[in-house]
Design a protein around this motif. Structure first.
Motif, PDB file in Angstrom:
ATOM      1  N   PHE A 305       1.329   2.931  11.021  1.00  0.00           N
ATOM      2  CA  PHE A 305       2.736   2.624  11.285  1.00  0.00           C
ATOM      3  C   PHE A 305       3.225   3.439  12.473  1.00  0.00           C
ATOM      4  CE2 PHE A 305       7.316   2.410   9.963  1.00  0.00           C
ATOM      5  CZ  PHE A 305       7.405   1.019   9.918  1.00  0.00           C
ATOM      6  N   ASP A 306       3.720   2.742  13.487  1.00  0.00           N
ATOM      7  CA  ASP A 306       4.195   3.374  14.717  1.00  0.00           C
ATOM      8  C   ASP A 306       5.582   3.963  14.492  1.00  0.00           C
ATOM      9  OD1 ASP A 306       4.905   4.147  17.237  1.00  0.00           O
ATOM     10  OD2 ASP A 306       5.041   2.112  18.056  1.00  0.00           O
ATOM     11  N   THR A 307       5.676   5.274  14.415  1.00  0.00           N
ATOM     12  CA  THR A 307       6.959   5.922  14.135  1.00  0.00           C
ATOM     13  C   THR A 307       7.743   6.274  15.399  1.00  0.00           C
ATOM     14  OG1 THR A 307       5.856   8.083  14.030  1.00  0.00           O
ATOM     15  CG2 THR A 307       6.134   6.876  11.954  1.00  0.00           C
ATOM     16  N   SER A 308       7.260   5.809  16.553  1.00  0.00           N
ATOM     17  CA  SER A 308       7.991   6.106  17.790  1.00  0.00           C
ATOM     18  C   SER A 308       9.260   5.258  17.911  1.00  0.00           C
ATOM     19  CB  SER A 308       7.088   5.872  18.999  1.00  0.00           C
ATOM     20  OG  SER A 308       6.716   4.511  19.092  1.00  0.00           O
ATOM     21  N   LYS A 309       9.303   4.147  17.173  1.00  0.00           N
ATOM     22  CA  LYS A 309      10.491   3.284  17.181  1.00  0.00           C
ATOM     23  C   LYS A 309      11.412   3.676  16.017  1.00  0.00           C
ATOM     24  CE  LYS A 309       7.979  -0.493  16.981  1.00  0.00           C
ATOM     25  NZ  LYS A 309       7.549  -1.903  16.974  1.00  0.00           N
ATOM     26  N   PRO A 310      12.728   3.446  16.152  1.00  0.00           N
ATOM     27  CA  PRO A 310      13.646   3.750  15.039  1.00  0.00           C
ATOM     28  C   PRO A 310      13.239   2.998  13.770  1.00  0.00           C
ATOM     29  CG  PRO A 310      14.864   3.253  17.043  1.00  0.00           C
ATOM     30  CD  PRO A 310      13.430   2.915  17.335  1.00  0.00           C
ATOM     31  N   ILE A 311      13.344   3.704  12.647  1.00  0.00           N
ATOM     32  CA  ILE A 311      12.980   3.113  11.359  1.00  0.00           C
ATOM     33  C   ILE A 311      14.247   2.778  10.581  1.00  0.00           C
ATOM     34  CG2 ILE A 311      11.779   3.468   9.164  1.00  0.00           C
ATOM     35  CD1 ILE A 311      10.006   5.530  10.616  1.00  0.00           C
ATOM     36  N   ILE A 312      14.331   1.558  10.107  1.00  0.00           N
ATOM     37  CA  ILE A 312      15.417   1.128   9.231  1.00  0.00           C
ATOM     38  C   ILE A 312      14.830   0.989   7.831  1.00  0.00           C
ATOM     39  CG2 ILE A 312      17.240  -0.560   8.829  1.00  0.00           C
ATOM     40  CD1 ILE A 312      17.379   0.896  11.572  1.00  0.00           C
ATOM     41  N   GLY A 313      15.431   1.650   6.869  1.00  0.00           N
ATOM     42  CA  GLY A 313      14.957   1.560   5.493  1.00  0.00           C
ATOM     43  C   GLY A 313      15.653   0.442   4.742  1.00  0.00           C
ATOM     44  N   LEU A 314      14.998  -0.046   3.705  1.00  0.00           N
ATOM     45  CA  LEU A 314      15.607  -1.035   2.813  1.00  0.00           C
ATOM     46  C   LEU A 314      15.197  -0.702   1.395  1.00  0.00           C
ATOM     47  CD1 LEU A 314      15.992  -4.848   3.287  1.00  0.00           C
ATOM     48  CD2 LEU A 314      15.103  -3.941   1.135  1.00  0.00           C
ATOM     49  N   ALA A 315      16.176  -0.522   0.512  1.00  0.00           N
ATOM     50  CA  ALA A 315      15.914  -0.169  -0.891  1.00  0.00           C
ATOM     51  C   ALA A 315      16.228  -1.362  -1.777  1.00  0.00           C
ATOM     52  CB  ALA A 315      16.773   1.032  -1.302  1.00  0.00           C
ATOM     53  N   THR A 316      15.230  -1.871  -2.470  1.00  0.00           N
ATOM     54  CA  THR A 316      15.432  -3.052  -3.310  1.00  0.00           C
ATOM     55  C   THR A 316      15.929  -2.671  -4.706  1.00  0.00           C
ATOM     56  OG1 THR A 316      13.196  -3.128  -4.257  1.00  0.00           O
ATOM     57  CG2 THR A 316      13.531  -4.201  -2.117  1.00  0.00           C
ATOM     58  N   ASN A 317      16.460  -3.663  -5.400  1.00  0.00           N
ATOM     59  CA  ASN A 317      16.757  -3.564  -6.825  1.00  0.00           C
ATOM     60  C   ASN A 317      15.693  -4.327  -7.597  1.00  0.00           C
ATOM     61  OD1 ASN A 317      19.660  -3.273  -5.593  1.00  0.00           O
ATOM     62  ND2 ASN A 317      19.862  -2.639  -7.714  1.00  0.00           N
ATOM     63  N   LEU A 318      15.656  -4.157  -8.920  1.00  0.00           N
ATOM     64  CA  LEU A 318      14.897  -5.081  -9.747  1.00  0.00           C
ATOM     65  C   LEU A 318      15.546  -6.453  -9.593  1.00  0.00           C
ATOM     66  CD1 LEU A 318      14.530  -3.035 -13.072  1.00  0.00           C
ATOM     67  CD2 LEU A 318      13.031  -3.050 -11.081  1.00  0.00           C
ATOM     68  N   ILE A 319      14.753  -7.493  -9.468  1.00  0.00           N
ATOM     69  CA  ILE A 319      15.302  -8.822  -9.207  1.00  0.00           C
ATOM     70  C   ILE A 319      16.204  -9.284 -10.342  1.00  0.00           C
ATOM     71  CG2 ILE A 319      14.739 -11.251  -8.823  1.00  0.00           C
ATOM     72  CD1 ILE A 319      12.161 -10.339  -7.453  1.00  0.00           C
ATOM     73  N   TRP A 320      15.716  -9.163 -11.579  1.00  0.00           N
ATOM     74  CA  TRP A 320      16.519  -9.645 -12.719  1.00  0.00           C
ATOM     75  C   TRP A 320      17.764  -8.792 -12.909  1.00  0.00           C
ATOM     76  CZ3 TRP A 320      17.739  -6.729 -16.984  1.00  0.00           C
ATOM     77  CH2 TRP A 320      16.982  -5.588 -17.217  1.00  0.00           C
ATOM     78  N   ASP A 321      17.625  -7.512 -12.664  1.00  0.00           N
ATOM     79  CA  ASP A 321      18.715  -6.557 -12.800  1.00  0.00           C
ATOM     80  C   ASP A 321      19.857  -6.916 -11.847  1.00  0.00           C
ATOM     81  OD1 ASP A 321      19.425  -3.904 -13.998  1.00  0.00           O
ATOM     82  OD2 ASP A 321      19.464  -3.296 -11.913  1.00  0.00           O
ATOM     83  N   ALA A 322      19.488  -7.233 -10.612  1.00  0.00           N
ATOM     84  CA  ALA A 322      20.498  -7.541  -9.598  1.00  0.00           C
ATOM     85  C   ALA A 322      21.240  -8.833  -9.917  1.00  0.00           C
ATOM     86  CB  ALA A 322      19.835  -7.640  -8.224  1.00  0.00           C
ATOM     87  N   ILE A 323      20.519  -9.839 -10.457  1.00  0.00           N
ATOM     88  CA  ILE A 323      21.163 -11.113 -10.778  1.00  0.00           C
ATOM     89  C   ILE A 323      22.111 -10.963 -11.956  1.00  0.00           C
ATOM     90  CG2 ILE A 323      20.737 -13.432 -11.670  1.00  0.00           C
ATOM     91  CD1 ILE A 323      18.268 -13.542  -9.926  1.00  0.00           C
ATOM     92  N   VAL A 324      21.687 -10.247 -12.996  1.00  0.00           N
ATOM     93  CA  VAL A 324      22.527 -10.066 -14.178  1.00  0.00           C
ATOM     94  C   VAL A 324      23.796  -9.310 -13.839  1.00  0.00           C
ATOM     95  CG1 VAL A 324      22.680  -8.870 -16.395  1.00  0.00           C
ATOM     96  CG2 VAL A 324      20.649 -10.210 -15.851  1.00  0.00           C
TER      97      VAL A 324
END
Length: 536
Positions: A305-324
């Motif tokens: 993974f090339d870390t020279s570029k800015p990194i954007i993070g994304l944190a997921t939820n449990l799929i069923w948890d998010a829908i409920v």
């Protein structure tokens, strides 16, 4: 230290006479346990019951006594589809009801039974109702007298399977119909019950699923003050919400509840120390990564993974948890991840690191629809600037996001933690950090595109905004989160919590300040917030 244990639940017979004189208070409160097989909830609610009793309240319980064809206790791990569909959950039901009623009876509280408030012929007729020709949409939107019995059945079915899309399960429609019938039975029970019995306040665990979600809706329609509660993140702690579920209350809470907190050095150190402890989870009820890996440079190197570029993070939820819990967002969680990946396919100047929630692979409730596998279905080969971190990878989520320019979230409380450390957060769902004037709130696809186009961001959160973020984090983890001293941990046992043997001494002398606050606020029909800052 000796503890009140009994076999698996508190042995109240040994201690019920230990109250000092109890004042007389004209306050009748229902503790709507409903599903006695939820043992941690039962332990908690018997604790709340005794705290309220010590202040003179009249306390009553209600339990399902084996009349529902499906409920919140039944999950695919403990009650498989074959048993559910053949109506062979009687062993689960018998243990659930009898153990809970025996424990409540030993305290001298009155317990109402579901079966008293519905005729056997009604139950038989409901169980014979034929919904085979109904579509999923028809069942989910099914209402009786404006009570959303289909929605409650849907959320319960998602939870039963641990999925966000019922199409992935072969027998899901049949299970959904089971929960729909349970919802209809629950509606009749609770309406008849509340037409007969009158209460000043109802305490309900979660306020979701079947049957608890039905009661929450009916009580609200009748104008009965309710408090729903959930287990919070810290050990022995709870969230309480006024007339709604925690997940709605968190992002709709008025900012006036917390923005005037005087942030002194003691409070700042308190929240900073707790947030740092979250890396290991040693103060928390659940630990998602048992042995976190902090060697982030090596992790990126292994993944080329090339870390020279800015990194954007994304944190997921449990799929069923998010829908409920968060169904009103402009994207569902799968659509959100899909849209984000497609966007970053065109942004070669940026890196995207998607951290799949480690709870996807928890042993007690593993997801049957995992976000990383959903991504693989749609994107066979991802470019070098997009990295998906599977739920079972031990890399520390905190160390990972520490390397980011900013982090995109959906509904996770991670947004509360990250902003309080200065990390900019983009929130796309109805998570607790939304509406706090701290994160970058997104309410439509168009807004999301504009926010993504502005990445990378120029600076971290700092100054007065960082103080505001720390202030809200303190409120969330120490004021809305209420930690009770009268509990202890039962490691590797179920229930996993017990009640200390000095409970009645504590109640008589008002030593557990948090428990006192909970009881006082319930009696006054007020929102429950613990002013932790007054007791430092």
């Amino acid at each position: 230290m000796k503890n009140i244990q009994g076999n698996s639940l508190p042995n109240w017979k040994k201690i019920k006479s230990n109250f000092n004189s109890i004042p007389k208070l004209d306050k009748k409160i229902l503790i709507a346990t409903s599903s006695g097989g939820l043992l941690n909830q039962l332990v908690s609610e018997t604790l709340f019951a005794n705290a309220l009793k010590s202040k003179g309240c009249s306390i009553e319980f209600i339990l399902c006594d084996e009349i529902l064809p499906a409920c919140v206790v039944s999950m695919i791990e403990t009650c498989d589809e074959k048993k559910m569909l053949n109506g062979k959950i009687s062993n689960l039901c018998a243990t659930c009801f009898s153990r809970a009623k025996k424990n409540i009876d030993s305290m001298g509280f009155k317990t109402h039974k579901f079966s008293k408030y519905i005729d056997k012929d009604q139950i038989r007729s409901i169980n014979l109702m034929n919904f085979d020709d109904y579509s999923f949409k028809d069942i989910i939107n099914y209402e009786i007298d404006s009570i959303k019995v289909g929605q409650h059945a849907y959320s319960a079915t998602l939870r039963y399977y641990g999925v966000g899309d019922l199409d992935v399960e072969k027998n899901s429609k049949k299970i959904l119909i089971k929960y729909l019938k349970a919802s209809i039975i629950s509606k009749i029970v609770f309406e008849n019950f509340l037409n007969t019995e009158k209460y000043d306040h109802i305490l309900i665990n979660s306020g979701l699923y079947v049957p608890q979600g039905i009661l929450t809706e009916i009580a609200g329609n009748k104008g009965i003050f309710t408090t729903t509660w959930e287990f919070a993140y810290k050990k022995f702690s709870y969230f309480f919400s006024k007339n709604q579920t925690f997940h709605n209350a968190a992002f709709l809470e008025p900012n006036s509840n917390w923005e005037n907190i005087d942030m002194n050095q003691v409070i700042q150190t308190r929240i900073d120390d707790y947030l740092k402890s979250r890396w290991e989870g040693n103060q928390d009820r659940k630990i998602f990564i048992q042995k976190p890996n902090y060697e982030i440079s090596k992790f990126f190197e292994l993944n080329n993974f090339d870390t020279s570029k800015p990194i954007i993070g994304l944190a997921t939820n449990l799929i069923w948890d998010a829908i409920v819990y968060y169904e009103d967002s402009f994207f569902d969680s799968v659509e959100w991840v899909d849209y984000t990946i497609k966007y970053f396919l065109k942004r070669k100047d940026l890196n995207l690191v998607i951290r799949i929630h480690p709870a996807e692979v928890l042993k007690d409730k593993p997801s049957r629809q995992r976000m990383d596998l959903e991504i693989k279905k749609k994107f066979k080969n991802l470019p070098d600037n997009i990295l998906v971190v599977p739920p079972d990878n031990p890399i520390s989520t905190y160390k990972l996001f520490e390397c980011c320019n900013s982090v995109i979230t959906y509904c996770t409380k991670m947004g509360v933690e990250l902003t309080a450390t200065g990390m900019p957060v983009i929130v796309c769902g109805n998570g607790p950090i939304k509406n706090k004037k701290i994160a970058i709130d997104v309410s439509s696809e168009e807004e999301y595109k504009k926010v993504l186009d502005n990445l990378p961001l120029n600076e971290k959160i700092k100054g007065s905004k960082l103080e505001r973020a720390k202030k809200y984090a303190y409120h969330f983890f120490f004021r809305k989160t209420i930690q009770i001293k009268s509990l202890y941990e039962r490691k590797n046992k179920y229930p996993s919590i017990g009640i200390k043997n000095n409970l009645f001494k504590s109640l008589n002398n008002k030593e557990d300040l948090a428990l006192e606050k909970i009881a006082d606020k319930i009696i006054k029909n007020e929102e429950i917030i613990y002013n932790d800052e007054d007791n430092l």
